[in-house]
Design a protein around this motif. Structure first.
Motif, PDB file in Angstrom:
ATOM      1  N   TRP A   1      21.621 -21.319 -21.547  1.00 53.66           N
ATOM      2  CA  TRP A   1      21.212 -19.975 -21.962  1.00 53.66           C
ATOM      3  C   TRP A   1      19.751 -19.859 -21.579  1.00 53.66           C
ATOM      4  O   TRP A   1      19.427 -19.331 -20.535  1.00 53.66           O
ATOM      5  CB  TRP A   1      21.506 -19.780 -23.459  1.00 53.66           C
TER       6      TRP A   1
ATOM      7  N   ARG B   1      21.006  -4.044 -23.483  1.00 55.19           N
ATOM      8  CA  ARG B   1      19.774  -4.823 -23.564  1.00 55.19           C
ATOM      9  C   ARG B   1      18.620  -3.903 -23.969  1.00 55.19           C
ATOM     10  O   ARG B   1      18.535  -2.760 -23.514  1.00 55.19           O
ATOM     11  CB  ARG B   1      19.437  -5.458 -22.218  1.00 55.19           C
TER      12      ARG B   1
ATOM     13  N   SER C   1      28.896 -14.946 -28.348  1.00 57.92           N
ATOM     14  CA  SER C   1      29.839 -15.775 -27.584  1.00 57.92           C
ATOM     15  C   SER C   1      30.539 -16.721 -28.554  1.00 57.92           C
ATOM     16  O   SER C   1      29.897 -17.381 -29.356  1.00 57.92           O
ATOM     17  CB  SER C   1      29.092 -16.597 -26.527  1.00 57.92           C
TER      18      SER C   1
ATOM     19  N   HIS D   1      21.075  -8.147 -32.749  1.00 63.15           N
ATOM     20  CA  HIS D   1      21.698  -8.682 -31.519  1.00 63.15           C
ATOM     21  C   HIS D   1      22.916  -9.557 -31.860  1.00 63.15           C
ATOM     22  O   HIS D   1      22.993 -10.733 -31.487  1.00 63.15           O
ATOM     23  CB  HIS D   1      20.688  -9.480 -30.683  1.00 63.15           C
TER      24      HIS D   1
ATOM     25  N   SER E   1      28.132  -8.793 -30.246  1.00 57.53           N
ATOM     26  CA  SER E   1      29.189  -9.580 -29.627  1.00 57.53           C
ATOM     27  C   SER E   1      28.662 -10.971 -29.295  1.00 57.53           C
ATOM     28  O   SER E   1      28.162 -11.206 -28.201  1.00 57.53           O
ATOM     29  CB  SER E   1      29.631  -8.836 -28.372  1.00 57.53           C
TER      30      SER E   1
ATOM     31  N   LEU F   1      34.708 -12.115 -26.492  1.00 60.54           N
ATOM     32  CA  LEU F   1      33.423 -11.410 -26.459  1.00 60.54           C
ATOM     33  C   LEU F   1      33.649  -9.906 -26.258  1.00 60.54           C
ATOM     34  O   LEU F   1      33.048  -9.060 -26.934  1.00 60.54           O
ATOM     35  CB  LEU F   1      32.580 -12.008 -25.336  1.00 60.54           C
TER      36      LEU F   1
ATOM     37  N   GLY G   1      26.281 -16.538 -21.855  1.00 60.89           N
ATOM     38  CA  GLY G   1      26.563 -15.187 -22.341  1.00 60.89           C
ATOM     39  C   GLY G   1      26.969 -14.297 -21.176  1.00 60.89           C
ATOM     40  O   GLY G   1      27.029 -14.741 -20.012  1.00 60.89           O
ATOM     41  N   ALA G   2      27.212 -13.021 -21.505  1.00 58.05           N
ATOM     42  CA  ALA G   2      27.605 -12.069 -20.464  1.00 58.05           C
ATOM     43  C   ALA G   2      26.386 -11.554 -19.691  1.00 58.05           C
ATOM     44  O   ALA G   2      26.460 -11.283 -18.499  1.00 58.05           O
ATOM     45  CB  ALA G   2      28.354 -10.898 -21.102  1.00 58.05           C
ATOM     46  N   GLY G   3      25.281 -11.398 -20.394  1.00 60.95           N
ATOM     47  CA  GLY G   3      24.063 -10.856 -19.775  1.00 60.95           C
ATOM     48  C   GLY G   3      23.286 -11.977 -19.096  1.00 60.95           C
ATOM     49  O   GLY G   3      23.126 -13.065 -19.659  1.00 60.95           O
TER      50      GLY G   3
END
Ligand code: NDP
Ligand code: OXD
Length: 318
Positions: free
Chosen positions: A51, A233, A286, A281, A284, A97, A71-73
């Motif tokens: 991460w 974000r 993970s 934050h 969602s 997620l 994560g997705a981002g």
């Protein structure tokens, strides 16, 4: 054949520790860079799941072949100057997620739409007063960012009866959802009463959700001024503009899960607005076991020559 170890450099929060990432890794050995004694050499380690990471971490990995983002981002990992330029980066895409984000988005849209903030206030004041209750189909909800999370949220909102449209860089074609691309932004904003941000943070989306945009959102005939919801974000929003737009009524309410600086400073004026719903934050998280399974599945695909999925396009920034 013995499995190549996975270098793990993720500090999962206590809330995320509903399981252990190892439980998904099917026996693959793990070197936990945050918790284990660090080995002198990482030679032979082909995979990393990260991460945030130490600046010199990848310099120590001469045999690195794939980096998995936890994560997705991917804004954090791409911003790291020590990210090796030629190693593929895979982001986390998983129903665990995706579903959580859809839940959060529906919760926020319904909370504003059904005027729950007003009713909670009334309850605190022992006060009984019904408010107008239009149908969901009169409420136009526009999703900005029609990727994995945006499309799932759109479908869930559609199921609830909202009139949903989507906006993205490349135009989509989705049954029952009007889709727009970036050349049609004004028309998209004007038709909607609620805007949901599910954009990645990139140079193009920096400061995107600002006063000029909020002023273009349409107004529902019965309900308060436009609503802005952001689960993408914080760098994509201009918080001073959100504050001023809540103050002067340009925005009738917001739900924000992400902020320009996280954690949000305790003296941010955003905390003080009754019509601002703030979450830390957590829209969602993970799921760590699902993350382990996902990484294992991708490694097995890769080793079988089937190719990696959900590769990050570094030039697009997401
Ligand atoms: P995807 O990459 O699947 O989707 C991103 C979408 O944004 C795509 O539709 C893409 O367009 C669109 N997009 C990107 N840049 C632009 C631009 N400049 N103009 C217009 N559209 C643009 O990502 P996900 O749906 O998986 O995730 C979205 C974001 O959600 C993540 O990047 C992350 O920042 C955030 N997130 C937040 C979480 C939370 O807990 N709050 C949890 C997980 C993710 P196109 O389809 O044309 O490529
Ligand atoms: C993510 C996040 O990008 O949790 O996955 O924000």
């Amino acid at each position: 054949m013995s499995k190549s170890p996975l270098l793990l450099s993720v500090s999962f929060t206590e809330a995320e520790q509903l399981g252990d990432v190892r439980d998904g890794l099917d026996g693959r050995p793990v070197i936990d860079w945050e918790k284990d004694e660090r080995p002198d050499s990482l030679a032979g380690v082909k995979y990393a799941l990260v991460w945030k990471f130490d600046h010199d971490l990848f310099d120590r990995m001469p045999d690195l072949e794939v980096i998995f983002n936890a994560g997705a981002g991917v804004d954090k990992i791409l911003a790291n100057p020590n990210l090796p330029p030629d190693i593929p980066v895979v982001r986390f895409v998983d129903p665990t997620l995706t579903t959580r984000m859809g839940e959060w988005v529906c919760l926020q849209v319904l909370t504003h739409f059904r005027q729950q903030i007003q009713y909670s206030k009334q309850q605190r004041n022992n006060y009984w007063q019904g408010l107008p209750q239009p149908e969901a189909s009169t409420m136009n909800v526009g999703i900005m960012g029609m990727g994995v999370l945006g499309q799932d949220s759109a479908q869930k909102l559609k199921t609830l009866g909202f009139n949903v449209s989507g906006w993205s860089r490349s135009k989509k074609s989705i049954d029952g959802i009007d889709c727009y691309d970036a050349s049609e932004t004004e028309a998209f904003l004007a038709r909607n009463h609620v805007i949901v941000g599910l954009l990645p943070y990139t140079p193009d989306t920096h400061g995107f959700f600002n006063r000029a945009l909020f002023e273009k959102i349409g107004k529902h005939p019965v309900l308060p001024s436009p609503i802005f919801i952001n689960g993408g974000r914080g760098g994509s929003q201009v918080e001073i503009d959100i504050i001023c737009c809540l103050e002067d009524g340009t925005l009738g309410g917001v739900s924000l899960d992400v902020f320009e600086t996280e954690p949000l400073s305790s003296d941010s004026p955003l905390w003080g607005f009754e019509n601002a719903i703030l979450t830390p934050h957590v829209a969602s998280d993970s799921d760590v076991v699902a993350l382990g399974k996902y990484v294992e599945g991708q490694i097995q695909r890769y080793e079988a020559g089937k190719g990696l999925q959900n590769l990050v396009d570094r030039s697009a920034g997401y």
